[in-house]
Write a protein that holds these residues in place. Sequence first.
Motif, mmCIF file in Angstrom:
data_model
loop_
_atom_site.group_PDB
_atom_site.id
_atom_site.type_symbol
_atom_site.label_atom_id
_atom_site.label_comp_id
_atom_site.label_asym_id
_atom_site.label_seq_id
_atom_site.Cartn_x
_atom_site.Cartn_y
_atom_site.Cartn_z
ATOM 1 N N MET A 191 15.075 6.032 -3.254
ATOM 2 C CA MET A 191 15.967 7.174 -3.034
ATOM 3 C C MET A 191 15.804 7.731 -1.620
ATOM 4 O O MET A 191 16.783 8.059 -0.967
ATOM 5 C CB MET A 191 15.708 8.255 -4.082
ATOM 6 C CG MET A 191 16.152 7.836 -5.472
ATOM 7 S SD MET A 191 15.765 9.049 -6.734
ATOM 8 C CE MET A 191 16.938 10.332 -6.321
ATOM 9 N N VAL A 192 14.581 7.824 -1.133
ATOM 10 C CA VAL A 192 14.339 8.357 0.212
ATOM 11 C C VAL A 192 14.804 7.367 1.279
ATOM 12 O O VAL A 192 15.440 7.751 2.261
ATOM 13 C CB VAL A 192 12.846 8.713 0.396
ATOM 14 C CG1 VAL A 192 12.509 8.981 1.849
ATOM 15 C CG2 VAL A 192 12.482 9.911 -0.465
ATOM 16 N N GLU A 223 7.688 11.929 3.626
ATOM 17 C CA GLU A 223 7.114 11.180 4.751
ATOM 18 C C GLU A 223 6.348 9.948 4.269
ATOM 19 O O GLU A 223 6.477 8.868 4.846
ATOM 20 C CB GLU A 223 6.181 12.082 5.582
ATOM 21 C CG GLU A 223 6.891 13.196 6.326
ATOM 22 C CD GLU A 223 7.328 14.361 5.434
ATOM 23 O OE1 GLU A 223 6.687 14.621 4.376
ATOM 24 O OE2 GLU A 223 8.352 14.986 5.764
ATOM 25 N N THR A 224 5.529 10.111 3.223
ATOM 26 C CA THR A 224 4.768 8.954 2.733
ATOM 27 C C THR A 224 5.695 7.936 2.080
ATOM 28 O O THR A 224 5.429 6.737 2.148
ATOM 29 C CB THR A 224 3.641 9.369 1.762
ATOM 30 O OG1 THR A 224 4.202 10.006 0.605
ATOM 31 C CG2 THR A 224 2.637 10.305 2.438
ATOM 32 N N LEU A 225 6.769 8.401 1.476
ATOM 33 C CA LEU A 225 7.739 7.460 0.890
ATOM 34 C C LEU A 225 8.482 6.705 1.988
ATOM 35 O O LEU A 225 8.715 5.505 1.868
ATOM 36 C CB LEU A 225 8.717 8.205 -0.021
ATOM 37 C CG LEU A 225 8.102 8.754 -1.309
ATOM 38 C CD1 LEU A 225 9.076 9.694 -2.012
ATOM 39 C CD2 LEU A 225 7.661 7.635 -2.235
ATOM 40 N N ARG A 226 8.839 7.392 3.082
ATOM 41 C CA ARG A 226 9.489 6.704 4.203
ATOM 42 C C ARG A 226 8.560 5.652 4.807
ATOM 43 O O ARG A 226 9.009 4.603 5.266
ATOM 44 C CB ARG A 226 9.932 7.705 5.270
ATOM 45 C CG ARG A 226 11.305 8.289 5.011
ATOM 46 C CD ARG A 226 11.855 9.056 6.206
ATOM 47 N NE ARG A 226 11.242 10.365 6.361
ATOM 48 C CZ ARG A 226 11.554 11.438 5.642
ATOM 49 N NH1 ARG A 226 12.486 11.363 4.712
ATOM 50 N NH2 ARG A 226 10.939 12.583 5.846
ATOM 51 N N TRP A 270 0.844 -1.182 0.000
ATOM 52 C CA TRP A 270 0.000 0.000 0.000
ATOM 53 C C TRP A 270 0.884 1.238 0.000
ATOM 54 O O TRP A 270 1.947 1.267 0.621
ATOM 55 C CB TRP A 270 -0.899 0.003 1.242
ATOM 56 C CG TRP A 270 -1.838 1.164 1.240
ATOM 57 C CD1 TRP A 270 -3.067 1.210 0.662
ATOM 58 C CD2 TRP A 270 -1.602 2.459 1.785
ATOM 59 N NE1 TRP A 270 -3.623 2.456 0.829
ATOM 60 C CE2 TRP A 270 -2.736 3.246 1.520
ATOM 61 C CE3 TRP A 270 -0.547 3.039 2.478
ATOM 62 C CZ2 TRP A 270 -2.858 4.561 1.909
ATOM 63 C CZ3 TRP A 270 -0.655 4.356 2.872
ATOM 64 C CH2 TRP A 270 -1.799 5.102 2.593
ATOM 65 N N ASN A 271 0.436 2.260 -0.709
ATOM 66 C CA ASN A 271 1.129 3.545 -0.669
ATOM 67 C C ASN A 271 0.115 4.664 -0.709
ATOM 68 O O ASN A 271 -0.981 4.503 -1.244
ATOM 69 C CB ASN A 271 2.148 3.675 -1.812
ATOM 70 C CG ASN A 271 1.493 3.700 -3.167
ATOM 71 O OD1 ASN A 271 0.931 2.694 -3.603
ATOM 72 N ND2 ASN A 271 1.563 4.820 -3.848
ATOM 73 N N ASP A 272 0.492 5.768 -0.127
ATOM 74 C CA ASP A 272 -0.367 6.942 -0.092
ATOM 75 C C ASP A 272 -0.397 7.571 -1.481
ATOM 76 O O ASP A 272 0.617 7.599 -2.172
ATOM 77 C CB ASP A 272 0.197 7.933 0.930
ATOM 78 C CG ASP A 272 -0.792 9.003 1.318
ATOM 79 O OD1 ASP A 272 -1.264 9.722 0.403
ATOM 80 O OD2 ASP A 272 -1.086 9.130 2.513
ATOM 81 N N GLY A 273 -1.549 8.099 -1.868
ATOM 82 C CA GLY A 273 -1.661 8.782 -3.153
ATOM 83 C C GLY A 273 -0.893 10.098 -3.190
ATOM 84 O O GLY A 273 -0.524 10.574 -4.258
ATOM 85 N N GLN A 274 -0.660 10.682 -2.039
ATOM 86 C CA GLN A 274 0.146 11.903 -1.930
ATOM 87 C C GLN A 274 1.606 11.490 -1.740
ATOM 88 O O GLN A 274 1.942 10.828 -0.762
ATOM 89 C CB GLN A 274 -0.306 12.753 -0.733
ATOM 90 C CG GLN A 274 -1.728 13.246 -0.841
ATOM 91 C CD GLN A 274 -1.898 14.203 -2.011
ATOM 92 O OE1 GLN A 274 -1.035 15.033 -2.275
ATOM 93 N NE2 GLN A 274 -3.013 14.079 -2.710
ATOM 94 N N ILE A 275 2.458 11.874 -2.669
ATOM 95 C CA ILE A 275 3.863 11.495 -2.601
ATOM 96 C C ILE A 275 4.652 12.615 -1.935
ATOM 97 O O ILE A 275 4.789 13.706 -2.482
ATOM 98 C CB ILE A 275 4.432 11.203 -4.004
ATOM 99 C CG1 ILE A 275 3.587 10.143 -4.719
ATOM 100 C CG2 ILE A 275 5.897 10.796 -3.928
ATOM 101 C CD1 ILE A 275 3.522 8.809 -4.019
#
Length: 152
Positions: free
Chosen positions: A108-109, A73-76, A65-70
Amino acid sequence: MDTTDRPAMRPLAINRTNLPYETDRGTGARARIGAIVLATDHTMEHEWRRMLAIPGVDFYAARIWNDGQITPETLRALGADIAPATRLILPNDERLDSVAFGCTSGAMVLGDAFVEGEVHKHRPGVPVTSPMLAGIAALNALAVKRIALLTP
């Protein structure tokens, strides 16, 4: 239908205890490639399956699952799901030759060492790659000395 003119049919004599057979080398005989794919990614599995349509090469994916807002913080936040997703690609007692983490920004993050460490929690020693690592490997393989990036 009148069957009185037909000869009696005898059952086929088959030795059911020892049936002759041959097996192939099984699925993924040449390579088994796993991928961790973002839930919002609509292309990676499709493209990889077409690219890897090679006899004896199989592709297995697990989604996270991933947040639609990139954002950073959401990548971490993706980091917490890498190890559990790795576990879902194939059971640990089945061979898996490599794992790709399919999120350039996330890799990358988080950093390649972190991604590799999370994959190795369930698949120790299996080679791990990401889009950036693959790109760097391709540039090195092609002995590229200078690159340019043009964007609109």
